[in-house]
Design an enzyme around this catalytic site. Structure first.
Site, PDB file in Angstrom:
ATOM      1  N   LYS A  74       0.843  -1.194   0.000  1.00  0.00           N
ATOM      2  CA  LYS A  74       0.000   0.000   0.000  1.00  0.00           C
ATOM      3  C   LYS A  74       0.881   1.248   0.000  1.00  0.00           C
ATOM      4  O   LYS A  74       1.883   1.302   0.727  1.00  0.00           O
ATOM      5  CB  LYS A  74      -0.898  -0.038   1.237  1.00  0.00           C
ATOM      6  CG  LYS A  74      -1.913   1.079   1.351  1.00  0.00           C
ATOM      7  CD  LYS A  74      -2.774   0.866   2.600  1.00  0.00           C
ATOM      8  CE  LYS A  74      -3.840   1.918   2.766  1.00  0.00           C
ATOM      9  NZ  LYS A  74      -4.692   1.655   3.967  1.00  0.00           N
ATOM     10  N   SER A 148      -9.297   1.435   3.047  1.00  0.00           N
ATOM     11  CA  SER A 148      -8.520   2.254   2.128  1.00  0.00           C
ATOM     12  C   SER A 148      -7.467   1.454   1.368  1.00  0.00           C
ATOM     13  O   SER A 148      -6.887   1.936   0.397  1.00  0.00           O
ATOM     14  CB  SER A 148      -7.833   3.385   2.910  1.00  0.00           C
ATOM     15  OG  SER A 148      -6.951   2.869   3.902  1.00  0.00           O
ATOM     16  N   SER A 172      -9.587  -0.807   7.166  1.00  0.00           N
ATOM     17  CA  SER A 172      -8.991  -0.759   5.831  1.00  0.00           C
ATOM     18  C   SER A 172      -8.338  -2.059   5.395  1.00  0.00           C
ATOM     19  O   SER A 172      -8.082  -2.247   4.204  1.00  0.00           O
ATOM     20  CB  SER A 172      -7.954   0.367   5.769  1.00  0.00           C
ATOM     21  OG  SER A 172      -8.560   1.623   5.999  1.00  0.00           O
TER      22      SER A 172
END
Length: 599
Positions: A74, A148, A172
């Protein structure tokens, strides 16, 4: 297409069928065909990855646990030489060092293919709040991927990586797992280093893992679970762990406290997950979920938004146009409030945690839906705040209340979209949750992500036993410590659980010892005249075992006792001196039989 299961890769490497360089080249080519999913912020070139491949040439698959395993990161976690943006171009920088977690993976032989898309500054559960475009669901591009950690999940679901790293502050690392048919591990807060991770809410952030199955999530967790002396947020692993009972108690929210946003398929899948766990030995217990729900609201309605503001304040104050409107509007609220508001919220959280923690006296773990339902990208664009908030119904409280969690695929709706359930328990129960997640996963779906790959979870009985026993010790009891008898509280007050009722080998004699109350037996080994005697095995947190043993009076003690099946376990034994003047009761067939004989 290459099967990215870690074990399949390692078999292919050993046989010479594949090489890491061939795998990486193939994945980079495949990535070109999936650009419309908006997975990447920075996709590495083969030239960038050559140093990692060259390093592997100096080792073998048997020397490195993640040898040649491709993963993605990420883009709020640093990879040396690759830009970090947190999905904000104005925030871009190129780190000179890996985040600690990335360094551990590379040391273990894994290869980072690039940095993935996310909701800007990890603020969102939808996967649409990015200048790099909304990350599309791996099953249906009209639907959200979840956020996310959107790109990290979709990359694994579409076969671009064996596993990936995300972060999880409010859900997330679990919501995208549910929407893409993956395991999503949110480790205990502070278990893994967050050094080199762009903070969202620094006191609540943790690195998460997306994996094809629970066994591979466990393999990654093992590599990542190393101390980082330079990370002030990391917590040491305790030596003991609260064990699950043999017949585990499964907490589920009261029916009137469950929310599915009108999605009948989601409700049916959750009910099926409960039934699967009951078939695996769970006993469902309804719990009051209100304290958890109230704690969840604090995350964005309370002062913790100020942490997001602190993390991004230079941009918000000096270059506000650098942030998306929705991101800026959410984070800007963190500039408001007072110290009094902060302390009031902390006091409220303390009350709610106290209430929520009372549940653990009645259950071993809790299962909820991961989300009420899944939404379209168009729906989220029309109501970006409202729908995002609903997605956090079952996730926002987790780090505030200090629990470990694993999102597990629950199956598919009639339209083919996946949904998930989440198992959670008190801190540092990660391994035990993964063992149950592996068993549940095998019952809910047959394939991995959006691929045709068959689920190949190799968390076998030996590994499952090893993980379940981690941080615990078993003790055999034969007298006043048996369930329901006067000294059993010395086990239960130390979080001991009954895991087995069994018999010794036919090599023991039992005597009624002098003294009391309470009455106590003494068991001695006699391979010539002994008999099999009924006993119980209780499992204790390892850090509680010493205080338990210290309270055992002479002539009793703890030694090794042989069971009927040939195992040797720690258990009560008696010194021979204690048998002087004692009455032999072996012929009665055990302590409960003796108690029945004397009324």
């Amino acid at each position: 297409m290459i099967n990215l299961d870690m074990n399949a890769l390692h078999r292919a490497y050993r046989s010479g069928e594949l090489t890491p360089r061939a795998v990486i080249s193939s994945l980079l080519e495949r990535a070109e065909t999936l650009l419309n999913h908006n997975i990447w912020i920075h996709r590495a070139s083969l030239q960038e990855l050559t140093p990692y491949l060259d390093r592997l040439a100096e080792s073998t698959v048997d020397q490195l646990p993640l040898y040649g395993v491709p993963f993605v990161v990420k883009d709020n976690i640093d990879v040396a030489g690759m830009p970090t943006t947190a999905a904000c171009e104005a925030f871009r920088y190129v780190p000179q060092a890996h985040a600690t977690v990335v360094a551990h993976l590379i040391e273990a032989g894994a290869i980072p293919l690039g940095k993935t898309n996310l909701d800007q500054f990890a603020t969102g559960l939808v996967g649409t709040r990015s200048p790099w475009g909304p990350c599309h669901n791996s099953f249906d591009p009209a639907y959200i991927s979840g956020g996310s950690s959107s790109g990290s999940a979709v990359a694994v679901a579409l076969g671009l990586a064996s596993f990936s790293l995300g972060t999880d502050t409010a859900g997330s690392g679990r919501v995208p797992a549910a929407f893409n048919n993956l395991i999503g591990l949110k480790p205990t807060l502070g278990r893994l280093s967050v050094r080199g991770v762009v903070p969202a809410c620094q006191s609540l952030d943790c690195v998460s893992v997306f994996a094809r199955d629970a066994a591979q999530a466990q393999s990654v967790l093992t590599v990542l679970s190393q101390p980082d002396p330079d990370d002030p947020w990391q917590r040491p692993m305790p030596s003991g762990r609260r064990p699950f009972a043999g017949q585990f108690r499964l907490g589920v929210p009261q029916a009137d406290q469950l929310e599915f946003d009108g999605d009948d398929d989601a409700e049916a899948l959750f009910r099926q997950s409960i039934a699967h766990l009951e078939a695996l030995g769970g006993v469902a217990v309804e719990v009051d979920f209100q304290p958890f729900t109230d704690a969840a609201r604090l995350l964005y309605e309370g002062p913790w938004v100020a942490e997001r503001y602190l993390a991004t304040s230079p941009l918000i104050t000096e270059k506000p146009e650098a942030l998306l409107d929705v991101t800026r509007n959410i984070i800007s609220k963190g500039a408001d409030g007072s110290a009094a508001d902060t302390f009031a919220a902390q006091y409220r959280l303390k009350q709610l945690k106290h209430q929520a923690d009372q549940v653990w006296a009645r259950v071993d773990l809790i299962m909820t839906p991961t989300t009420p339902t899944v939404y379209t990208i168009a729906g989220v664009e029309a109501d970006p705040i409202g729908l995002n908030s609903r997605l956090g119904t079952y996730t926002n409280f987790m780090n505030l209340l200090d629990y470990a969690a694993v999102a597990v695929p629950a199956g598919f709706r009639k339209d083919g979209l996946p949904l998930g359930s989440t198992l959670f328990a008190p801190a540092f129960q990660d391994e035990a949750l993964l063992v149950l997640a592996a068993k549940l996963h095998k019952r809910t779906v047959k394939t991995v992500g959006a691929l045709d790959d068959t689920l190949d979870d190799v968390l076998d009985d030996a590994l499952a036993s090893e993980e379940l026993l981690a941080g615990t010790l078993d003790v055999l009891v034969c007298g006043a410590h048996l369930e329901g008898l006067p000294l059993n509280h010395q086990l239960t007050s130390r979080d001991g659980v009954l895991v087995e009722c069994t018999e010794t080998s036919a090599a023991y004699r039992m005597h009624l010892l002098a003294g009391g109350p309470p009455l106590r037996p003494g068991m001695v080994r006699d391979t010539q005249a002994g008999k099999a005697l009924p006993v119980e095995i209780w499992r204790l947190p390892a850090d509680q075992f010493g205080s338990f043993v210290a309270g055992i009076p002479a002539p009793l003690g703890i030694g090794k006792v042989e069971l009927a099946d040939g195992r040797w376990v720690c258990g009560f034994i008696c010194e021979p001196v204690g048998l002087e003047g004692a009455e032999e009761i072996t012929h009665l067939g055990g302590w409960r039989a003796f108690l029945a004989s004397v009324g």
